[in-house]
Scaffold this motif. Structure first.
Motif, PDB file in Angstrom:
ATOM      1  N   MET A   2       0.834  -1.210   0.000  1.00 43.87           N
ATOM      2  CA  MET A   2       0.000   0.000   0.000  1.00 43.87           C
ATOM      3  C   MET A   2       0.867   1.258   0.000  1.00 43.87           C
ATOM      4  N   ALA A   3       1.975   1.205   0.758  1.00 48.85           N
ATOM      5  CA  ALA A   3       2.861   2.376   0.830  1.00 48.85           C
ATOM      6  C   ALA A   3       3.412   2.700  -0.550  1.00 48.85           C
ATOM      7  N   ARG A   4       3.724   1.655  -1.314  1.00 51.91           N
ATOM      8  CA  ARG A   4       4.255   1.886  -2.653  1.00 51.91           C
ATOM      9  C   ARG A   4       3.152   2.374  -3.588  1.00 51.91           C
ATOM     10  N   HIS A   5       1.993   1.723  -3.509  1.00 49.52           N
ATOM     11  CA  HIS A   5       0.883   2.027  -4.404  1.00 49.52           C
ATOM     12  C   HIS A   5       0.367   3.454  -4.200  1.00 49.52           C
ATOM     13  N   ARG A   6       0.327   3.875  -2.929  1.00 50.17           N
ATOM     14  CA  ARG A   6      -0.210   5.196  -2.607  1.00 50.17           C
ATOM     15  C   ARG A   6       0.810   6.312  -2.836  1.00 50.17           C
ATOM     16  N   GLY A   7       2.070   5.937  -2.985  1.00 49.40           N
ATOM     17  CA  GLY A   7       3.054   6.960  -3.334  1.00 49.40           C
ATOM     18  C   GLY A   7       3.942   7.405  -2.200  1.00 49.40           C
ATOM     19  N   GLN A   8       5.013   8.104  -2.577  1.00 46.86           N
ATOM     20  CA  GLN A   8       6.047   8.562  -1.644  1.00 46.86           C
ATOM     21  C   GLN A   8       6.593   7.388  -0.831  1.00 46.86           C
ATOM     22  N   PHE A   9       6.863   6.288  -1.541  1.00 49.02           N
ATOM     23  CA  PHE A   9       7.349   5.060  -0.904  1.00 49.02           C
ATOM     24  C   PHE A   9       8.671   5.306  -0.192  1.00 49.02           C
ATOM     25  N   GLU A  10       9.583   5.962  -0.902  1.00 47.66           N
ATOM     26  CA  GLU A  10      10.920   6.143  -0.314  1.00 47.66           C
ATOM     27  C   GLU A  10      10.859   6.998   0.950  1.00 47.66           C
ATOM     28  N   THR A  11       9.952   7.977   0.964  1.00 50.93           N
ATOM     29  CA  THR A  11       9.799   8.820   2.169  1.00 50.93           C
ATOM     30  C   THR A  11       9.380   7.946   3.346  1.00 50.93           C
ATOM     31  N   GLN A  12       8.468   7.007   3.075  1.00 48.41           N
ATOM     32  CA  GLN A  12       7.961   6.171   4.162  1.00 48.41           C
ATOM     33  C   GLN A  12       8.979   5.121   4.596  1.00 48.41           C
ATOM     34  N   VAL A  13       9.803   4.673   3.650  1.00 49.35           N
ATOM     35  CA  VAL A  13      10.884   3.742   3.994  1.00 49.35           C
ATOM     36  C   VAL A  13      11.875   4.468   4.909  1.00 49.35           C
ATOM     37  N   ALA A  14      12.218   5.699   4.525  1.00 55.74           N
ATOM     38  CA  ALA A  14      13.142   6.491   5.360  1.00 55.74           C
ATOM     39  C   ALA A  14      12.516   6.770   6.717  1.00 55.74           C
TER      40      ALA A  14
END
Ligand SMILES: Nc1nc2c(ncn2[C@@H]2O[C@H](COP(=O)(O)OP(=O)(O)OP(=O)(O)O)[C@@H](O)[C@H]2O)c(=O)[nH]1
Ligand SMILES: [Mg+2]
Length: 406
Positions: A273-285
């Motif tokens: 979901m984090a990837r699909h909804r966007g800003q994946f890298e921000t959420q990984v960080a």
């Protein structure tokens, strides 16, 4: 059918914004071909935002949000304005409605804000039966890559064209969103979805990210096996070939991680979901920032749905427990639910968001943008849990191979 099953998070949110009396409510009626919104020649007829769901093929389910006029005055007016503005966080497409001859500060300010927020928009010159907009204005908007359309809500002139323009703009946006899971499982290969049926699971159904993952895998011609964590070992035993991917509910991460062989890729629904909804890298960080937390730091847990907390609730009990354990002491937790989100994030060292299945892409983006402006790291449940349990790298490996993470 789709109308009943699509919850708000998966409907495209289309907001109608503009001054009073330009015909926003009339356009909602014209677009839906129904008398759903109250129309009158008294300015300020629409007070609170009104949502009208409809089908707009081929986009599917959308919701039109009729709002109060931007130039609403007085004390009540400013309260209405707050609601109207808050609704902007959820809009994925905005129809900036105006009429010939009135373009001024109000419209220019909104245009500027939408550009800043990167919300796609269409400028609608309504009441074209009364007059056409100045050619220079249209030219200058088009030079800024703003799509302009003329309509008359009363004669229906231009309304079909507006409907088609909405579809074109929305489809172009949709293509930019990465798929939920399909690209990680080659056609003909198997993906195992691990779906615990615990006290938090809704009665008689499975939750939306899981349903959507099944549909996405079917669209990609993959095979899909859905099991509870208690049947995972049996399912693997029954399979002749190893699965291409296992996706688990984040709460079962540790169990599933221990059960499946190291060479089988594993991730979680909320990571997808984090990837699909966007800003994946921000959420990984954001998840990696857990490493910098110290006992006594304050963490905001934000849940998008307003479910009644159960015993051993994920957001209130399990996640705090995992985070405290990882940090080696007590953190301080605040929880918010639904569309409430604090303006002031300065007390927080981290924001952890649920998978956000009832929130749309734009609202998640707005919140992440808010966190990043306040320099507060933000992540979601699944990424945070994977980090706390030491299976972060494994849960992200499938995306590294697909080139989603550098
Ligand atoms: N001639 C003409 N009149 C229109 C058109 N669209 C709306 N109107 C009229 O304009 C008036 C205001 O329409 P509304 O749809 O209530 O406008 P609104 O923007 O929703 O207004 P507020 O809710 O007050 O912000 C009504 O009298 C409508 O009948 C149009 O395309 N042409
Ligand atoms: Mg209105």
């Amino acid at each position: 059918m789709a109308k009943q099953t699509a919850t708000r998070g998966f409907r495209l949110h289309i907001g109608l914004y503009g001054r009073r009396n330009v015909g926003k409510s009339s356009l909602v009626n014209a677009l839906t071909r129904q008398d759903v919104a109250i129309v009158s020649d008294t300015p300020g007829t629409t007070t609170d935002p009104v949502s009208k769901p409809m089908e707009l093929q081929p986009i599917g389910p959308v919701v039109l949000i009729d709002t109060a006029g931007l130039d609403d005055s007085g004390d009540l007016g400013s309260l209405r304005m707050q609601r109207t503005r808050a609704m902007l966080d959820r809009c994925e497409l905005v129809l900036l409605v105006t009429v010939a001859g009135v373009w001024g500060d109000e419209e220019a300010k909104l245009l500027h804000e939408l550009k800043q927020r990167q919300v796609p928009m269409i400028v609608v010159f309504n009441q074209m039966d009364q007059g056409q907009p100045a050619a220079e204005l249209v030219k200058s908007l088009e030079q800024q890559d703003v799509v302009c359309v003329a309509t008359s809500a009363t004669t229906s002139q231009g309304v079909d064209n507006l409907r088609q323009t909405i579809i074109d703009v929305a489809m172009a946006e949709k293509q930019e969103a990465p798929p939920l899971v399909r690209d990680l499982v080659p056609a003909g290969e198997t993906c195992v979805l691990v779906v615990p049926i615990d006290k938090e699971a809704p009665v008689g159904r499975i939750i939306l990210p899981q349903v959507n993952a099944i549909r996405d895998l079917l669209d990609g011609d993959a095979c899909c096996v859905v099991v509870k964590e208690t049947q995972l070992a049996a399912a693997l035993e029954n399979m002749r070939k190893k699965p291409a991917l296992v996706v688990t509910d984040s709460q079962a991460f540790a169990e599933v991680d221990a059960l499946i062989p190291a060479d089988v890729p594993l991730t979680g629904f909320s990571v997808l979901m984090a990837r699909h909804r966007g800003q994946f890298e921000t959420q990984v960080a954001g998840a990696q920032a857990i490493a910098n937390l110290r006992p006594g730091d304050r963490v905001l847990v934000a849940e998008s749905c307003t479910h009644h907390p159960v015993q051993d609730d994920i957001g209130r009990v399990k996640l705090p427990r995992w985070l405290n354990k990882r940090v080696g002491g007590q953190l301080l937790f605040d929880t918010v639910q639904g569309h409430d989100f604090p303006e002031d994030l300065s007390p927080y060292k981290l924001v952890v968001h649920c998978g956000g299945c009832t929130m749309n892409r734009q609202e998640i983006h707005s919140r992440l943008g808010h966190c990043s402006r306040a320099s507060v790291p933000a992540t979601n449940y699944g990424l945070a849990i994977a980090f706390c349990l030491g299976i972060f790298e494994r849960a992200l490996a499938p995306f590294e191979t697909s080139g989603m993470l550098s």
